[in-house]
Design a protein around this motif. Structure first.
Motif, mmCIF file in Angstrom:
data_model
loop_
_atom_site.group_PDB
_atom_site.id
_atom_site.type_symbol
_atom_site.label_atom_id
_atom_site.label_comp_id
_atom_site.label_asym_id
_atom_site.label_seq_id
_atom_site.Cartn_x
_atom_site.Cartn_y
_atom_site.Cartn_z
ATOM 1 N N THR A 743 7.642 -33.803 -12.633
ATOM 2 C CA THR A 743 8.875 -33.377 -11.955
ATOM 3 C C THR A 743 9.975 -34.400 -12.109
ATOM 4 O OG1 THR A 743 8.161 -34.362 -9.865
ATOM 5 C CG2 THR A 743 7.642 -32.014 -10.217
ATOM 6 N N ARG A 744 11.179 -33.897 -12.136
ATOM 7 C CA ARG A 744 12.396 -34.706 -12.057
ATOM 8 C C ARG A 744 13.215 -34.154 -10.893
ATOM 9 N NH1 ARG A 744 14.118 -37.139 -16.865
ATOM 10 N NH2 ARG A 744 15.807 -37.972 -15.549
ATOM 11 N N LEU A 745 13.984 -34.958 -10.199
ATOM 12 C CA LEU A 745 14.677 -34.531 -8.988
ATOM 13 C C LEU A 745 16.191 -34.656 -9.147
ATOM 14 C CD1 LEU A 745 12.465 -36.297 -6.282
ATOM 15 C CD2 LEU A 745 12.183 -34.033 -7.278
ATOM 16 N N ALA A 746 16.919 -33.739 -8.498
ATOM 17 C CA ALA A 746 18.388 -33.798 -8.453
ATOM 18 C C ALA A 746 18.847 -33.127 -7.173
ATOM 19 C CB ALA A 746 19.012 -33.108 -9.668
ATOM 20 N N GLY A 747 19.866 -33.734 -6.518
ATOM 21 C CA GLY A 747 20.355 -33.189 -5.256
ATOM 22 C C GLY A 747 21.587 -32.315 -5.413
ATOM 23 N N ASN A 748 22.216 -32.314 -6.610
ATOM 24 C CA ASN A 748 23.391 -31.463 -6.843
ATOM 25 C C ASN A 748 23.515 -31.174 -8.328
ATOM 26 O OD1 ASN A 748 24.845 -33.727 -8.080
ATOM 27 N ND2 ASN A 748 25.076 -34.496 -5.984
ATOM 28 N N GLY A 749 24.566 -30.439 -8.710
ATOM 29 C CA GLY A 749 24.708 -30.023 -10.090
ATOM 30 C C GLY A 749 24.973 -31.162 -11.041
ATOM 31 N N ARG A 750 25.810 -32.121 -10.623
ATOM 32 C CA ARG A 750 26.124 -33.236 -11.513
ATOM 33 C C ARG A 750 24.872 -34.052 -11.833
ATOM 34 N NH1 ARG A 750 31.377 -34.066 -12.409
ATOM 35 N NH2 ARG A 750 32.910 -33.020 -11.046
ATOM 36 N N GLU A 751 24.049 -34.329 -10.799
ATOM 37 C CA GLU A 751 22.823 -35.074 -11.035
ATOM 38 C C GLU A 751 21.887 -34.312 -11.971
ATOM 39 O OE1 GLU A 751 21.044 -35.954 -7.327
ATOM 40 O OE2 GLU A 751 22.729 -37.143 -6.558
ATOM 41 N N ALA A 752 21.857 -32.988 -11.841
ATOM 42 C CA ALA A 752 20.982 -32.187 -12.702
ATOM 43 C C ALA A 752 21.422 -32.280 -14.147
ATOM 44 C CB ALA A 752 20.997 -30.733 -12.231
ATOM 45 N N LEU A 753 22.725 -32.154 -14.407
ATOM 46 C CA LEU A 753 23.212 -32.217 -15.794
ATOM 47 C C LEU A 753 23.009 -33.616 -16.373
ATOM 48 C CD1 LEU A 753 26.525 -30.107 -15.528
ATOM 49 C CD2 LEU A 753 24.303 -29.406 -16.445
ATOM 50 N N ALA A 754 23.143 -34.629 -15.519
ATOM 51 C CA ALA A 754 22.898 -36.004 -15.994
ATOM 52 C C ALA A 754 21.438 -36.184 -16.392
ATOM 53 C CB ALA A 754 23.296 -36.999 -14.905
ATOM 54 N N LEU A 756 19.491 -33.904 -17.510
ATOM 55 C CA LEU A 756 19.273 -33.171 -18.765
ATOM 56 C C LEU A 756 19.801 -33.943 -19.963
ATOM 57 C CD1 LEU A 756 20.243 -29.556 -17.597
ATOM 58 C CD2 LEU A 756 17.980 -30.291 -18.360
ATOM 59 N N ASP A 757 20.834 -34.764 -19.714
ATOM 60 C CA ASP A 757 21.450 -35.475 -20.827
ATOM 61 C C ASP A 757 20.788 -36.805 -21.152
ATOM 62 O OD1 ASP A 757 23.262 -33.461 -21.108
ATOM 63 O OD2 ASP A 757 24.826 -34.414 -19.872
ATOM 64 N N ASP A 758 19.825 -37.238 -20.341
ATOM 65 C CA ASP A 758 19.253 -38.576 -20.588
ATOM 66 C C ASP A 758 18.181 -38.574 -21.676
ATOM 67 O OD1 ASP A 758 17.079 -37.398 -19.428
ATOM 68 O OD2 ASP A 758 17.059 -38.668 -17.630
ATOM 69 N N VAL A 780 25.151 -24.553 -13.276
ATOM 70 C CA VAL A 780 24.293 -25.607 -13.845
ATOM 71 C C VAL A 780 23.368 -25.014 -14.909
ATOM 72 C CG1 VAL A 780 22.439 -27.239 -13.333
ATOM 73 C CG2 VAL A 780 24.414 -27.063 -11.808
ATOM 74 N N ALA A 781 22.774 -23.847 -14.579
ATOM 75 C CA ALA A 781 21.850 -23.216 -15.519
ATOM 76 C C ALA A 781 22.561 -22.807 -16.804
ATOM 77 C CB ALA A 781 21.200 -21.999 -14.867
ATOM 78 N N ASP A 782 23.781 -22.207 -16.682
ATOM 79 C CA ASP A 782 24.518 -21.781 -17.878
ATOM 80 C C ASP A 782 24.865 -22.969 -18.756
ATOM 81 O OD1 ASP A 782 24.379 -19.199 -17.005
ATOM 82 O OD2 ASP A 782 26.401 -19.155 -16.121
ATOM 83 N N THR A 783 25.336 -24.060 -18.126
ATOM 84 C CA THR A 783 25.690 -25.257 -18.898
ATOM 85 C C THR A 783 24.456 -25.854 -19.573
ATOM 86 O OG1 THR A 783 27.466 -25.714 -17.330
ATOM 87 C CG2 THR A 783 26.791 -27.512 -18.779
ATOM 88 N N ALA A 784 23.360 -25.886 -18.835
ATOM 89 C CA ALA A 784 22.132 -26.467 -19.391
ATOM 90 C C ALA A 784 21.619 -25.656 -20.567
ATOM 91 C CB ALA A 784 21.072 -26.554 -18.296
ATOM 92 N N GLN A 785 21.687 -24.306 -20.469
ATOM 93 C CA GLN A 785 21.157 -23.477 -21.560
ATOM 94 C C GLN A 785 22.072 -23.498 -22.777
ATOM 95 O OE1 GLN A 785 20.306 -19.704 -19.536
ATOM 96 N NE2 GLN A 785 18.131 -20.194 -19.734
#
Length: 842
Positions: A743-754, A756-758, A780-785
């Motif tokens: 698992t990886r954790l994120a509390g908001n959209g910016r943290e989630a995209l970060a 994904l980018d690491d 977040v999902a659209d940007t990630a996909q």
């Protein structure tokens, strides 16, 4: 014969105007023709008068000339008669020359206008004469000699004029000389001087262009005055006077189009049998009618002026009429616009005459008050009789105050129509100060605002329900997060290897309570239209049939169940499971309302809601619908609380016997399905709830999606968990790690995209739909996909938003894990998302 005029009541304004315009033009033309006829008659009469006068004058003049001629020749004729008597005494023309000379000399001495006296023998030779140089000359070829020799009773005969020895013009006049037994012995001839006649004729006024003529019976001119040359001896065979004489007329009147002077003439003629002359007096026709023509010109000018004045007056009248007609049409158009506006606005006007206690209503008032036809005037008490008893006195007092100058009134009151219906009327009145001849009154408008008040109440109720829905949706979201943690941990506690039996029993009891709490939250989500639906095209009759068996067991034997399906029912798109739950809810409510038993009727049908119904029901849209109606014969619902039955936690049941969420869940489900719900109830008679579901344009039924195959619930993939609630996030991470996932954790959209980018490998994005900050879970999902097309996505939410749900239905390809969920639900949905099993789009 009088032409009947058109009725202003029956004839349209344009037809009446055209008729009046034609009548005015007809009257003007008739008057003009009458003027022309009078003028023509006067002109003709004037012409006849002038002509008659000219004819009478010509006739008088010719008889004057005839009398003068007869007087002039009478002395000559007497002398010739005496010479004839002397001839018998002297032995005829062959008698003694001396005796004849004495006779002739004595006779001529008494004839001053006579040029000579002569006597011829029977051979026409002059035997005796007062002019010596003519003795022996023959007069045998003369007309005078030939005529007297042939005619024994010819009397005095005239011959052609000739020039005498002195050069003056002479007219020979002769008589027959007879012997014994009336034998012809010769003729006695006297010559009459013409200058004496001409002097007399000059004294005769024949006017300009007039003529005096003397014609010989053999067709020659003896005399014509005036004349530019000597006309004596000219042939007169074509002269109209001569032709008339030859036709046997001794006197008369003639019209000469071109007389001897080339001018049109009016001619009177008279024939003197002795000495056989034709006398004619001609007056110039134009000269005789000159005064008439002058009068005609003056009268014509006056007539032209009269016709011009008539034309100007007619044109002015028509212009004024046209302007009045245009103003009338404009006024009529404004009246029609006013009536149309009154009709559209359900508004009318009334005038209250307080002094006479009468009311003059406009036509639209009859429609508002439900009268069979408009009235011109009614008594004020009759008008107020239609007003509701509780509102009658306040309205009457307001009208009276306004009439007395107390200022405008504004009053809302109820009326009872003849058909029994009650309408709400808004009235606003102003004082009409009247005139010197009439007392002050009140002019007011009355508007039927029943529909508006109903719409306002419905809108207020809709806004209230929308506000409650928003509130309950937010509360449900927070409760779902809490329940997710509670249920998840209770699940873990119930399955904890070290827990004893009592701990597991306690955990199970707590789980049941948590499940009941989850059911309440789902009901709240249904009311607030936040629950995800799975609609498909279905046949409503089939759903009712499937529910029938379940209902019969649920309702019990005291309730009679009757279904009445429409045979050719339209198809509709709806979530069948939710519709079935709504039907059961309505049936259970109906059963509870029939405490002593009764009858429950379920009907289906096809209906079309029109614009009028939509105006009366603000939340309804016009169009075709499939109807599901549930009716009971229970106790009914009082009208005072009927508008509140769809509110969450509102119930008419006794305390502890209902949650108050059944009807609110049905309400929310129908609204989320783009439908309409209507409830009718009467205390003591029962209740009917009608569900209107939009007709589907699709004609083919869609089968229910097949259940996905059971999958292995463990794995070793990496899951990025995006959740702002720390307790929910910790619970999800703990469960995933127990299942073997990284698992990886994120509390908001910016943290989630970060994350994904690491560069770290992530197989599944598990994100809450609602996130703090600028990005939602869907964004977040659209940007990630877009960055990683192979990335799998699973959404989780306590309630749905438009981010992943449109028209109450999950967007195609979206997987949603609804909160609260158990560990098993989490494991199954994660595995399904990673495996790529997408939900059906049906």
């Amino acid at each position: 014969m009088n032409e009947p005029g058109p009725s202003a009541v029956t004839m349209p304004a344009q037809a009446s105007y055209d008729w009046l315009q034609r009548r005015i033009v007809f009257a003007a033309v008739t008057f003009a023709l009458a003027l022309l006829a009078v003028q023509a008659f006067q002109a003709w009469n004037g012409y006849r008068t002038a002509r008659t006068k000219a004819e009478r004058r010509a006739t008088n003049l010719v008889y004057i000339l005839s009398a003068h001629m007869q007087e002039a020749v009478a002395a000559l004729d007497a002398s010739l008669v005496q010479i004839g008597a002397a001839s018998a005494r002297l032995g005829g023309p062959s008698g003694d020359a001396g005796d004849w000379s004495a006779v002739l000399t004595g006779a001529i001495a008494g004839l001053p206008n006579t040029g000579s006296l002569s006597v011829t023998d029977s051979q026409g030779v002059i035997r005796h004469s007062t002019v010596a140089n003519v003795l022996g000359q023959s007069r045998q070829d003369l007309y005078l000699f030939q005529t007297l020799r042939r005619q024994a009773n010819a009397g005095m005969v005239a011959d052609r004029p000739f020039k005498g020895v002195t050069g003056e013009m002479l007219i020979p006049l002769g008589r027959r000389l007879e012997g014994p037994a009336d034998t012809f012995q010769g003729i006695a001839v006297a010559t009459m001087r013409l200058p004496q006649l001409r002097e007399f004729y000059h004294s005769i006024d024949v006017g300009p262009g007039g003529l005096i003529r003397i014609l010989h019976p053999d067709g020659q001119v003896l005399f014509r005055e005036p004349s530019s040359q000597d006309p004596i001896g000219e042939p007169a065979l074509d002269d109209p006077v001569y032709r008339a004489f030859r036709a046997g007329k001794a006197d008369g009147l003639l019209d000469e189009e071109s007389g001897p002077n080339g001018r049109p003439l009016i001619t009177a003629f008279h024939a003197l049998p002795s000495p056989g002359l034709l006398l004619a007096v001609s007056l110039d026709r134009k000269a005789t009618s000159a005064e008439w023509r002058n009068n005609l010109a003056v009268d014509g000018g006056l007539l032209a002026a009269e016709l011009l004045v008539l034309a100007i007056a007619t044109a002015t009248i028509l212009q004024l009429l046209r302007a009045r007609h245009t103003a009338t049409l404009r006024l009529a158009s404004r009246e029609r616009q006013l009536l149309l506006a009154e009709s559209i606005a359900h508004m009318g006007a009334v005038t209250f005459d307080v002094a006479t206690a009468t009311v003059r209503p406009s036509p639209q008032i009859a429609a508002i008050f439900g009268w069979p036809e408009p009235v011109e005037e009614i008594p004020l008490p009759a008008f107020l009789a239609a007003v509701h008893e509780a509102d009658r006195q306040p309205l009457s007092q307001a009208i009276a105050r306004c009439a007395e100058g107390g200022g405008p009134y504004r009053q809302e009151f109820r009326i009872a129509r003849p058909d029994g219906s009650v309408r709400i009327i808004w009235s606003e009145g102003f004082q009409d100060k009247g005139t010197r001849a009439s007392a002050a009154g009140v002019v007011a408008i009355c508007q039927d605002v029943t529909d508006r008040r109903m719409a306002e109440r419905q809108l207020a109720q809709a806004l209230k329900m929308e506000g409650v829905g928003q509130l309950t949706g937010g509360v449900a979201h927070d409760f779902n997060n809490l329940l997710t943690v509670i249920i998840g941990n209770l699940d873990m506690l119930a399955e904890w290897p070290g827990a004893d039996a009592r701990a597991r029993e306690t955990a199970e009891i707590a789980l049941k309570a948590a499940d009941r709490g989850a059911d309440l939250v789902r009901s709240l989500l249904a009311f607030s239209r936040k629950q995800p639906l799975q609609p498909r095209v279905v046949n409503l009759n089939e759903i009712v049939l499937e529910t029938d068996h379940l209902l019969r067991r649920t309702l019990g034997e005291q309730v009679e169940l009757e279904t009445s399906p429409e045979q050719k029912i339209w198809l509709t798109m709806v979530d069948p499971a939710q519709l079935q739950a709504a039907l059961i809810n309505l049936a259970v409510n109906a059963r509870d309302a029939m405490t002593q038993g009764g009858k429950l009727t379920i009907e289906t049908g096809n209906v079309v809601l029109d614009e009028h119904y939509a105006r009366l029901n603000a939340d309804a849209r016009p169009g075709p619908y499939v109807l599901l109606a549930v009716s009971d014969t229970g106790s009914g619902i009082p009208a005072a609380i009927l508008d509140r039955v769809f509110e969450p936690f509102f119930t008419t049941k006794e305390t502890g016997k209902g949650t108050g969420l059944g009807l609110s869940m049905v309400y929310g489900f129908i609204k989320q399905s783009n439908g309409h719900i209507k409830i009718y109830s009467e205390v003591g008679h029962g209740t009917t709830v009608k569900l209107y579901l939009p007709r589907s344009e699709t004609t083919a039924l869609v089968e229910a999606p097949a259940t996905a195959a059971e999958l292995d619930q463990t794995g070793n993939e990496t899951v990025l968990v995006v959740e702002d609630d720390a307790m929910v996030r910790d619970f999800v991470v703990q469960q995933l790690r127990q299942l073997g996932y990284r698992t990886r954790l994120a509390g908001n959209g910016r943290e989630a995209l970060a994350a994904l980018d690491d560069g770290a490998g992530i197989d599944l994005l598990l994100t809450d739909v609602i996130l703090p900050g600028a990005l939602t879970g869907k964004q977040v999902a659209d940007t990630a996909q877009r960055r990683r097309p192979d990335l799998k996505v699973l959404f989780m939410s306590g309630y749905t938003e438009n981010a992943i749900v449109h028209h109450g239905r999950l967007d195609p390809g979206v997987l949603l894990l609804s909160k609260p969920f158990r560990a098993s639900d989490l494991a199954q949905m994660v595995r399904r998302a990673i495996a790529g099993n997408q939900p059906s789009d049906a």
